[in-house]
Design a protein around this motif. Structure first.
Motif, PDB file in Angstrom:
ATOM      1  N   LYS A   1      -6.123 -21.149 -56.451  1.00 62.05           N
ATOM      2  CA  LYS A   1      -4.957 -21.279 -57.335  1.00 62.05           C
ATOM      3  C   LYS A   1      -5.006 -19.958 -58.300  1.00 62.05           C
ATOM      4  O   LYS A   1      -3.948 -19.194 -58.317  1.00 62.05           O
ATOM      5  N   GLU A   2      -6.021 -19.510 -58.718  1.00 62.53           N
ATOM      6  CA  GLU A   2      -6.250 -18.174 -59.531  1.00 62.53           C
ATOM      7  C   GLU A   2      -5.933 -17.049 -58.794  1.00 62.53           C
ATOM      8  O   GLU A   2      -5.262 -16.247 -59.134  1.00 62.53           O
ATOM      9  N   CYS A   3      -6.447 -17.004 -57.644  1.00 59.75           N
ATOM     10  CA  CYS A   3      -6.192 -15.957 -56.743  1.00 59.75           C
ATOM     11  C   CYS A   3      -4.610 -15.867 -56.281  1.00 59.75           C
ATOM     12  O   CYS A   3      -4.204 -14.851 -56.366  1.00 59.75           O
ATOM     13  N   ILE A   4      -3.769 -17.136 -56.183  1.00 62.65           N
ATOM     14  CA  ILE A   4      -2.367 -17.280 -55.740  1.00 62.65           C
ATOM     15  C   ILE A   4      -1.587 -16.392 -57.066  1.00 62.65           C
ATOM     16  O   ILE A   4      -0.753 -15.641 -56.703  1.00 62.65           O
ATOM     17  N   LYS A   5      -2.353 -16.818 -58.260  1.00 65.55           N
ATOM     18  CA  LYS A   5      -1.281 -16.262 -59.490  1.00 65.55           C
ATOM     19  C   LYS A   5      -1.504 -14.754 -59.368  1.00 65.55           C
ATOM     20  O   LYS A   5      -0.373 -13.997 -59.836  1.00 65.55           O
ATOM     21  N   HIS A   6      -2.493 -14.209 -59.270  1.00 65.00           N
ATOM     22  CA  HIS A   6      -2.643 -12.805 -59.120  1.00 65.00           C
ATOM     23  C   HIS A   6      -2.011 -12.072 -57.904  1.00 65.00           C
ATOM     24  O   HIS A   6      -1.552 -11.080 -58.020  1.00 65.00           O
ATOM     25  N   ARG A   7      -2.278 -12.618 -56.906  1.00 67.95           N
ATOM     26  CA  ARG A   7      -1.488 -12.223 -55.407  1.00 67.95           C
ATOM     27  C   ARG A   7      -0.350 -12.209 -55.653  1.00 67.95           C
ATOM     28  O   ARG A   7       0.458 -11.188 -55.027  1.00 67.95           O
ATOM     29  N   ASP A   8       0.456 -13.007 -56.394  1.00 69.27           N
ATOM     30  CA  ASP A   8       2.191 -12.801 -56.705  1.00 69.27           C
ATOM     31  C   ASP A   8       2.421 -11.313 -57.077  1.00 69.27           C
ATOM     32  O   ASP A   8       3.584 -10.876 -56.858  1.00 69.27           O
ATOM     33  N   TYR A   9       1.605 -10.661 -57.630  1.00 69.67           N
ATOM     34  CA  TYR A   9       1.876  -9.200 -58.213  1.00 69.67           C
ATOM     35  C   TYR A   9       1.428  -8.148 -57.261  1.00 69.67           C
ATOM     36  O   TYR A   9       1.894  -6.994 -57.440  1.00 69.67           O
ATOM     37  N   THR A  10       0.869  -8.591 -55.974  1.00 71.41           N
ATOM     38  CA  THR A  10       0.429  -7.687 -55.107  1.00 71.41           C
ATOM     39  C   THR A  10       1.074  -7.574 -53.619  1.00 71.41           C
ATOM     40  O   THR A  10       0.885  -6.695 -53.045  1.00 71.41           O
ATOM     41  N   THR A  11       1.024  -8.771 -53.066  1.00 75.42           N
ATOM     42  CA  THR A  11       1.070  -9.048 -51.839  1.00 75.42           C
ATOM     43  C   THR A  11       2.259  -9.685 -51.212  1.00 75.42           C
ATOM     44  O   THR A  11       2.728  -9.318 -50.338  1.00 75.42           O
ATOM     45  N   ILE A  12       2.996 -10.750 -51.916  1.00 75.04           N
ATOM     46  CA  ILE A  12       3.969 -11.603 -51.417  1.00 75.04           C
ATOM     47  C   ILE A  12       3.481 -12.216 -50.111  1.00 75.04           C
ATOM     48  O   ILE A  12       2.903 -13.314 -50.332  1.00 75.04           O
ATOM     49  N   SER A  13       3.562 -11.688 -48.930  1.00 76.16           N
ATOM     50  CA  SER A  13       2.806 -12.385 -47.766  1.00 76.16           C
ATOM     51  C   SER A  13       2.465 -11.213 -46.877  1.00 76.16           C
ATOM     52  O   SER A  13       2.605 -10.046 -46.927  1.00 76.16           O
ATOM     53  N   CYS A  14       1.668 -11.732 -45.981  1.00 71.38           N
ATOM     54  CA  CYS A  14       1.274 -10.968 -44.816  1.00 71.38           C
ATOM     55  C   CYS A  14       2.361 -11.035 -43.550  1.00 71.38           C
ATOM     56  O   CYS A  14       3.189 -11.740 -43.780  1.00 71.38           O
ATOM     57  N   LEU A  30      -8.619  -8.912 -54.145  1.00 75.40           N
ATOM     58  CA  LEU A  30      -7.750 -10.073 -54.734  1.00 75.40           C
ATOM     59  C   LEU A  30      -8.912 -11.076 -55.575  1.00 75.40           C
ATOM     60  O   LEU A  30      -8.606 -11.345 -56.770  1.00 75.40           O
ATOM     61  N   VAL A  31     -10.038 -11.295 -54.977  1.00 72.88           N
ATOM     62  CA  VAL A  31     -11.141 -11.996 -55.411  1.00 72.88           C
ATOM     63  C   VAL A  31     -11.400 -11.350 -57.061  1.00 72.88           C
ATOM     64  O   VAL A  31     -11.673 -11.904 -58.039  1.00 72.88           O
ATOM     65  N   LEU A  32     -11.804  -9.990 -56.914  1.00 69.52           N
ATOM     66  CA  LEU A  32     -12.111  -9.385 -57.822  1.00 69.52           C
ATOM     67  C   LEU A  32     -11.098  -9.215 -59.019  1.00 69.52           C
ATOM     68  O   LEU A  32     -11.473  -9.197 -60.032  1.00 69.52           O
ATOM     69  N   TYR A  33     -10.026  -8.787 -58.760  1.00 69.21           N
ATOM     70  CA  TYR A  33      -8.845  -8.743 -59.647  1.00 69.21           C
ATOM     71  C   TYR A  33      -8.607 -10.169 -60.301  1.00 69.21           C
ATOM     72  O   TYR A  33      -8.270 -10.148 -61.379  1.00 69.21           O
ATOM     73  N   SER A  34      -8.778 -11.037 -59.705  1.00 68.84           N
ATOM     74  CA  SER A  34      -8.683 -12.343 -60.184  1.00 68.84           C
ATOM     75  C   SER A  34      -9.539 -13.031 -61.012  1.00 68.84           C
ATOM     76  O   SER A  34      -9.585 -13.820 -62.063  1.00 68.84           O
ATOM     77  N   LEU A  35     -10.835 -12.666 -60.710  1.00 70.03           N
ATOM     78  CA  LEU A  35     -12.086 -13.414 -61.460  1.00 70.03           C
ATOM     79  C   LEU A  35     -12.681 -12.217 -62.561  1.00 70.03           C
ATOM     80  O   LEU A  35     -13.304 -12.687 -63.430  1.00 70.03           O
ATOM     81  N   ILE A  36     -12.645 -10.833 -62.492  1.00 69.06           N
ATOM     82  CA  ILE A  36     -13.654 -10.195 -63.202  1.00 69.06           C
ATOM     83  C   ILE A  36     -12.547  -9.197 -63.902  1.00 69.06           C
ATOM     84  O   ILE A  36     -11.471  -8.632 -63.818  1.00 69.06           O
ATOM     85  N   GLU A  37     -13.253  -9.128 -65.134  1.00 68.36           N
ATOM     86  CA  GLU A  37     -12.395  -8.369 -66.401  1.00 68.36           C
ATOM     87  C   GLU A  37     -13.246  -7.578 -67.125  1.00 68.36           C
ATOM     88  O   GLU A  37     -14.666  -7.679 -66.729  1.00 68.36           O
ATOM     89  N   ALA A  38     -12.954  -6.556 -67.768  1.00 65.83           N
ATOM     90  CA  ALA A  38     -13.768  -5.787 -68.600  1.00 65.83           C
ATOM     91  C   ALA A  38     -15.015  -6.724 -69.643  1.00 65.83           C
ATOM     92  O   ALA A  38     -14.354  -7.540 -70.359  1.00 65.83           O
ATOM     93  N   GLY A  39     -16.152  -6.071 -69.682  1.00 66.42           N
ATOM     94  CA  GLY A  39     -17.209  -6.847 -70.137  1.00 66.42           C
ATOM     95  C   GLY A  39     -17.803  -7.864 -69.422  1.00 66.42           C
ATOM     96  O   GLY A  39     -19.062  -8.198 -69.782  1.00 66.42           O
ATOM     97  N   ASP A  40     -17.615  -8.425 -68.089  1.00 68.00           N
ATOM     98  CA  ASP A  40     -18.145  -9.189 -67.550  1.00 68.00           C
ATOM     99  C   ASP A  40     -19.553  -8.394 -66.871  1.00 68.00           C
ATOM    100  O   ASP A  40     -19.607  -7.121 -66.860  1.00 68.00           O
TER     101      ASP A  40
END
Length: 380
Positions: free
Chosen positions: A244-257, A95-105
């Motif tokens: 907050k950035e991780c939560i935004k991306h998390r909504d697409y993958t996890t919902i809850s544990c 989730l950290v990588l999905y939230s912070l890293i994009e192509a070209g970084d």
């Protein structure tokens, strides 16, 4: 999206279930459900009676407040708002990588480490530079080398403390040097800390990266240190903007544990000191056993780990690491991880935090195997 085969996980998936002596496991000897529930004198029956009327809903989306409060207490100056629950440390890292890293970084990652940490950002299109950890430097990162690798394009530096597979550990002073490099280029630091506090010398000062640096991000879980991999519950600890950035991306993958995972994790965290007392004894006793075994085997040597549950062991035999480990497994069911899974040919990774008798018996089987590779004079 293209991504490499996950070498260590594929190896574990293929052989682990049928292993007789599992010396590739990286968790401290797992607790049973009864052992967990009865920590501190709790009643097993009462505990589950109290759960009987819970509705099996999604539960707390970002982790219960109690869970986040207890986790934040594992750090020096974090609050529940700095914590986000995830499905294990592997989910937290992703989730950290999905939230912070994009192509070209640009990303700099230590190597060897858990393969996810460098292959996932590369699969996202980032340029990943590997900072190699060498036995002659006790598998610690070379700070000068790191300084030369970063640039104004570097968005993230990835470290793993204590390190998997070597068991090397960076203390406060060493981590501050990493932070200084990150600050010089305004980069984040992601530190996978799943083995944090499993120290051979418990007097060492080894803080979390999140307590040293505002752009430091810690990931961890219930699995390794707390012997509860079956709960599949981990977390991210970071500043509120990152969360907050991780939560935004998390909504697409996890919902809850899982709600039950959260409840059992809270119970474990309330008894953190009891679990740590048990687990520190296991790693201290078992490393002593491993160390004595290494001394007895003339063609086996290692850089003795200072923390964690694993060690990189070098062997002086004319075999690939896969052939070495496969030959052992086929002979007697003792199970090790080949060093090639970490790009460390001529080695194997051993997990020494299993049950003490399993370790003793497994090492005897490794010795038995070594005699078949190169028979002793008496056998000749």
């Amino acid at each position: 999206m293209k991504i490499n085969h996950f070498k260590i996980e594929e190896w574990m998936n293929e052989y682990e279930d049928d292993a007789v002596y599992n010396l590739a496991e990286t968790c401290v000897d797992s607790l049973t459900l009864r052992e967990l529930v009865e920590l501190g004198g709790s009643s097993y029956d009462t505990f589950f009676q109290n759960l009987a009327d819970y509705k099996l809903t999604y539960g707390h989306i970002e982790g219960s407040e109690e869970f986040k409060t207890l986790v934040s207490g594992l750090y020096e100056n974090q609050t529940p708002d700095n914590v986000l629950a995830m499905n294990g440390a592997i989910g937290a890292n992703f989730l950290v990588l999905y939230s912070l890293i994009e192509a070209g970084d640009e990303v700099v990652s230590v190597h060897p480490t858990y393969q996810q940490l460098y292959d996932v950002p590369e699969s996202f299109g980032a340029t990943v530079k590997k900072l190699y950890l060498r036995p002659e430097n006790h598998y610690l990162p070379d700070i000068k080398e790191l300084e030369n690798m970063v640039s104004n394009k570097t968005k993230l530096i990835i470290i793993n403390n204590p390190n998997n597979p070597s068991g090397a550990v960076m203390d406060r002073d060493y981590l501050k040097k990493i932070v200084a490099v990150a600050e010089s280029v305004d980069a984040y630091i992601l530190c996978d800390e799943v083995y944090r506090n499993l120290l051979q010398n418990t007097e060492r000062d080894v803080p979390s990266i999140v307590d040293l640096y505002d752009k430091g991000i810690s990931t961890s879980s219930m699995s390794k240190v707390l012997s509860l991999a079956g709960l599949r519950l981990g977390w991210i600890a970071a500043n509120e903007a990152v969360i907050k950035e991780c939560i935004k991306h998390r909504d697409y993958t996890t919902i809850s544990c899982g709600m039950m995972d959260d409840i059992l994790a809270v119970h474990a965290l309330k008894h953190y000191d009891l679990i740590m007392e048990r687990n520190l004894k296991i790693i201290h006793d078992n490393l002593n056993i491993l160390d004595q075994w290494i001394e007895r085997e003339p063609k086996i040597h290692y850089v003795k780990p200072e923390a964690g549950t694993t060690a990189v062991v070098h062997f002086d035999y004319d075999l690939s690491s896969v052939d070495f480990c496969k030959g052992l497994y086929d002979l007697n069911g003792a199970f090790l991880a080949p060093g090639s899974a970490f790009d460390l040919e001529g080695t194997f990774r051993i997990g020494y935090a299993c049950g003490t008798q399993v370790l003793k018996d497994g090492l005897e089987k490794v010795s038995e195997y070594l005699r078949t590779i190169e028979p002793t004079e008496e056998i000749k």
